[in-house]
Design a protein around this motif. Sequence first.
Motif, PDB file in Angstrom:
ATOM      1  N   LEU A 120       9.370 -42.905 -20.847  1.00  0.00           N
ATOM      2  CA  LEU A 120       8.112 -42.378 -21.382  1.00  0.00           C
ATOM      3  C   LEU A 120       7.700 -41.105 -20.649  1.00  0.00           C
ATOM      4  CD1 LEU A 120       5.807 -42.741 -23.373  1.00  0.00           C
ATOM      5  CD2 LEU A 120       4.676 -44.249 -21.718  1.00  0.00           C
ATOM      6  N   THR A 121       7.869 -41.096 -19.337  1.00  0.00           N
ATOM      7  CA  THR A 121       7.536 -39.899 -18.570  1.00  0.00           C
ATOM      8  C   THR A 121       8.385 -38.711 -19.021  1.00  0.00           C
ATOM      9  OG1 THR A 121       6.875 -41.212 -16.648  1.00  0.00           O
ATOM     10  CG2 THR A 121       7.415 -38.903 -16.254  1.00  0.00           C
ATOM     11  N   ASP A 122       9.665 -38.942 -19.232  1.00  0.00           N
ATOM     12  CA  ASP A 122      10.539 -37.858 -19.693  1.00  0.00           C
ATOM     13  C   ASP A 122      10.108 -37.350 -21.066  1.00  0.00           C
ATOM     14  OD1 ASP A 122      12.050 -37.993 -17.402  1.00  0.00           O
ATOM     15  OD2 ASP A 122      13.643 -39.219 -18.287  1.00  0.00           O
ATOM     16  N   HIS A 123       9.721 -38.282 -21.964  1.00  0.00           N
ATOM     17  CA  HIS A 123       9.255 -37.862 -23.296  1.00  0.00           C
ATOM     18  C   HIS A 123       7.988 -37.024 -23.175  1.00  0.00           C
ATOM     19  CE1 HIS A 123       8.391 -38.266 -27.643  1.00  0.00           C
ATOM     20  NE2 HIS A 123       7.133 -38.286 -27.230  1.00  0.00           N
ATOM     21  N   LEU A 124       7.062 -37.466 -22.354  1.00  0.00           N
ATOM     22  CA  LEU A 124       5.785 -36.774 -22.244  1.00  0.00           C
ATOM     23  C   LEU A 124       5.911 -35.448 -21.518  1.00  0.00           C
ATOM     24  CD1 LEU A 124       3.554 -39.871 -21.454  1.00  0.00           C
ATOM     25  CD2 LEU A 124       3.557 -38.548 -23.572  1.00  0.00           C
ATOM     26  N   ARG A 125       6.925 -35.313 -20.694  1.00  0.00           N
ATOM     27  CA  ARG A 125       7.117 -34.046 -19.996  1.00  0.00           C
ATOM     28  C   ARG A 125       7.337 -32.899 -20.978  1.00  0.00           C
ATOM     29  NH1 ARG A 125      10.224 -35.952 -16.126  1.00  0.00           N
ATOM     30  NH2 ARG A 125       8.477 -36.258 -14.692  1.00  0.00           N
ATOM     31  N   THR A 126       7.902 -33.216 -22.133  1.00  0.00           N
ATOM     32  CA  THR A 126       8.119 -32.169 -23.144  1.00  0.00           C
ATOM     33  C   THR A 126       6.818 -31.736 -23.792  1.00  0.00           C
ATOM     34  OG1 THR A 126       8.488 -33.725 -24.981  1.00  0.00           O
ATOM     35  CG2 THR A 126      10.399 -33.150 -23.627  1.00  0.00           C
ATOM     36  N   HIS A 127       5.719 -32.447 -23.517  1.00  0.00           N
ATOM     37  CA  HIS A 127       4.412 -32.102 -24.079  1.00  0.00           C
ATOM     38  C   HIS A 127       3.462 -31.548 -23.023  1.00  0.00           C
ATOM     39  CE1 HIS A 127       5.133 -33.875 -28.079  1.00  0.00           C
ATOM     40  NE2 HIS A 127       5.854 -34.756 -27.426  1.00  0.00           N
ATOM     41  N   GLU A 128       3.958 -31.256 -21.835  1.00  0.00           N
ATOM     42  CA  GLU A 128       3.102 -30.683 -20.805  1.00  0.00           C
ATOM     43  C   GLU A 128       2.760 -29.226 -21.140  1.00  0.00           C
ATOM     44  OE1 GLU A 128       4.160 -33.082 -16.687  1.00  0.00           O
ATOM     45  OE2 GLU A 128       5.284 -31.253 -17.154  1.00  0.00           O
ATOM     46  N   ALA A 129       1.481 -28.902 -21.010  1.00  0.00           N
ATOM     47  CA  ALA A 129       1.024 -27.529 -21.201  1.00  0.00           C
ATOM     48  C   ALA A 129       1.296 -26.719 -19.938  1.00  0.00           C
ATOM     49  CB  ALA A 129      -0.465 -27.529 -21.533  1.00  0.00           C
ATOM     50  N   ALA A 130       0.939 -25.454 -19.971  1.00  0.00           N
ATOM     51  CA  ALA A 130       1.187 -24.577 -18.828  1.00  0.00           C
ATOM     52  C   ALA A 130       0.511 -25.091 -17.557  1.00  0.00           C
ATOM     53  CB  ALA A 130       0.716 -23.160 -19.150  1.00  0.00           C
ATOM     54  N   ASP A 131      -0.638 -25.754 -17.707  1.00  0.00           N
ATOM     55  CA  ASP A 131      -1.348 -26.280 -16.537  1.00  0.00           C
ATOM     56  C   ASP A 131      -0.878 -27.679 -16.154  1.00  0.00           C
ATOM     57  OD1 ASP A 131      -2.397 -27.764 -18.598  1.00  0.00           O
ATOM     58  OD2 ASP A 131      -4.503 -27.303 -18.160  1.00  0.00           O
ATOM     59  N   GLY A 132       0.125 -28.194 -16.841  1.00  0.00           N
ATOM     60  CA  GLY A 132       0.678 -29.504 -16.530  1.00  0.00           C
ATOM     61  C   GLY A 132       0.097 -30.635 -17.347  1.00  0.00           C
ATOM     62  N   THR A 133      -1.078 -30.443 -17.952  1.00  0.00           N
ATOM     63  CA  THR A 133      -1.693 -31.524 -18.719  1.00  0.00           C
ATOM     64  C   THR A 133      -0.858 -31.859 -19.952  1.00  0.00           C
ATOM     65  OG1 THR A 133      -3.071 -29.953 -19.938  1.00  0.00           O
ATOM     66  CG2 THR A 133      -4.028 -30.973 -17.964  1.00  0.00           C
ATOM     67  N   VAL A 134      -0.899 -33.127 -20.325  1.00  0.00           N
ATOM     68  CA  VAL A 134      -0.162 -33.600 -21.495  1.00  0.00           C
ATOM     69  C   VAL A 134      -1.104 -33.641 -22.681  1.00  0.00           C
ATOM     70  CG1 VAL A 134       1.033 -35.561 -22.533  1.00  0.00           C
ATOM     71  CG2 VAL A 134       1.498 -34.923 -20.166  1.00  0.00           C
ATOM     72  N   ARG A 135      -0.731 -32.906 -23.732  1.00  0.00           N
ATOM     73  CA  ARG A 135      -1.541 -32.855 -24.938  1.00  0.00           C
ATOM     74  C   ARG A 135      -0.700 -33.318 -26.112  1.00  0.00           C
ATOM     75  NH1 ARG A 135      -6.203 -30.568 -25.051  1.00  0.00           N
ATOM     76  NH2 ARG A 135      -5.999 -29.568 -27.078  1.00  0.00           N
ATOM     77  N   LEU A 136      -1.227 -34.305 -26.850  1.00  0.00           N
ATOM     78  CA  LEU A 136      -0.536 -34.871 -28.001  1.00  0.00           C
ATOM     79  C   LEU A 136      -1.377 -34.671 -29.256  1.00  0.00           C
ATOM     80  CD1 LEU A 136       0.650 -38.267 -26.450  1.00  0.00           C
ATOM     81  CD2 LEU A 136       1.975 -36.154 -26.700  1.00  0.00           C
ATOM     82  N   LEU A 137      -0.698 -34.467 -30.360  1.00  0.00           N
ATOM     83  CA  LEU A 137      -1.374 -34.234 -31.636  1.00  0.00           C
ATOM     84  C   LEU A 137      -1.745 -35.559 -32.288  1.00  0.00           C
ATOM     85  CD1 LEU A 137      -2.167 -32.060 -33.784  1.00  0.00           C
ATOM     86  CD2 LEU A 137       0.068 -32.515 -34.844  1.00  0.00           C
ATOM     87  N   SER A 138      -2.985 -35.654 -32.730  1.00  0.00           N
ATOM     88  CA  SER A 138      -3.437 -36.789 -33.528  1.00  0.00           C
ATOM     89  C   SER A 138      -3.745 -36.314 -34.942  1.00  0.00           C
ATOM     90  CB  SER A 138      -4.692 -37.430 -32.922  1.00  0.00           C
ATOM     91  OG  SER A 138      -4.400 -38.067 -31.698  1.00  0.00           O
ATOM     92  N   THR A 139      -3.367 -37.116 -35.916  1.00  0.00           N
ATOM     93  CA  THR A 139      -3.615 -36.802 -37.325  1.00  0.00           C
ATOM     94  C   THR A 139      -4.484 -37.902 -37.915  1.00  0.00           C
ATOM     95  OG1 THR A 139      -1.469 -35.712 -37.479  1.00  0.00           O
ATOM     96  CG2 THR A 139      -2.551 -36.293 -39.546  1.00  0.00           C
ATOM     97  N   SER A 140      -5.561 -37.519 -38.559  1.00  0.00           N
ATOM     98  CA  SER A 140      -6.543 -38.480 -39.045  1.00  0.00           C
ATOM     99  C   SER A 140      -7.018 -38.111 -40.435  1.00  0.00           C
ATOM    100  CB  SER A 140      -7.742 -38.536 -38.089  1.00  0.00           C
ATOM    101  OG  SER A 140      -7.357 -38.963 -36.804  1.00  0.00           O
ATOM    102  N   TRP A 141      -7.725 -39.055 -41.033  1.00  0.00           N
ATOM    103  CA  TRP A 141      -8.424 -38.807 -42.297  1.00  0.00           C
ATOM    104  C   TRP A 141      -9.895 -38.624 -41.993  1.00  0.00           C
ATOM    105  CZ3 TRP A 141      -5.079 -37.459 -45.613  1.00  0.00           C
ATOM    106  CH2 TRP A 141      -3.868 -38.130 -45.777  1.00  0.00           C
ATOM    107  N   LEU A 142     -10.434 -37.496 -42.399  1.00  0.00           N
ATOM    108  CA  LEU A 142     -11.884 -37.268 -42.339  1.00  0.00           C
ATOM    109  C   LEU A 142     -12.433 -37.579 -43.717  1.00  0.00           C
ATOM    110  CD1 LEU A 142     -14.506 -36.260 -41.079  1.00  0.00           C
ATOM    111  CD2 LEU A 142     -13.786 -33.912 -41.627  1.00  0.00           C
ATOM    112  N   THR A 143     -13.203 -38.637 -43.775  1.00  0.00           N
ATOM    113  CA  THR A 143     -13.700 -39.158 -45.054  1.00  0.00           C
ATOM    114  C   THR A 143     -15.205 -38.981 -45.146  1.00  0.00           C
ATOM    115  OG1 THR A 143     -11.938 -40.802 -45.170  1.00  0.00           O
ATOM    116  CG2 THR A 143     -13.909 -41.224 -46.482  1.00  0.00           C
TER     117      THR A 143
END
Length: 285
Positions: A253-276
Amino acid sequence: MPDIVNTEQAQAWNGPEGAHWARNQDRWNAVNEGFDEPLLDAAGITGEDRVLDLGCGSGQTTRRAALRAPRGHVLGLDLSGPMLAEARSRAEREGVANVSFAQGDAQVHPFGAGAFDAAVSRYGVMFFADPVAAFGNVGRALRPGGRLAFVCPADAALNGWVTAMASLREVLPVGDFGQPGLPGMFSLAAPDRIGDVLTAAGFAGIDVNQVQAHGTWGRDAEDAAEFLLGTGPGRHLMERADPTARARARGILTDHLRTHEAADGTVRLLSTSWLTTATRPAATA
């Protein structure tokens, strides 16, 4: 005690899950707050509105709605005692006086008829045992012409945290992340399901649009992995694994999340939702 018919969810949110969310409210807000402004904009809250926040949790959306209605009032409703304690404490510390909080089940809570101008929810409407009953009760609590706006997760595969957890399938018994139509995070993932439920509950003008936001899951990959594995789904999986599998899971999991680290090191993931959005039909002559 409040009237509660959704006992399974009440037990969960007053047990370890509710304690985890209350303890980590700032982290969960960092994950989900990208939807706050679109949600509150869609609700069209004005200065004197009376607003209901469904599944308010620790109250961030409640407080933000209250700032948009300085001469109005916002009621936050949730099943979870631990999260409501945090909500009350945070509102007091921030000096947000035009809010109140109640522990209750939206399916049966005794709202006053027409007591609210708008109802909102950020990820709080997916867990109803009977969603038609719950939304019907909320509809009756809105004045004629009152507005409903909520955000709920779209398909699991469109959400980065699910993809991250799915990377563990080779070492942990990762199954499906909820089934549409059953209480749980993805119960309203199908937009047709949303429309059917709200129509049956008496709403009109139903509009469902996809929205996306990046959330911050950790200071770095290691921190984000530890946080994800401490959530309800993560704990459930780790408790079923031996020490060797747990160690491997953390590494994968750490290796997977490392590919989502921003320049400052924080991990940012995309969420997709329905706004109703929907309305309670205006009274007819």
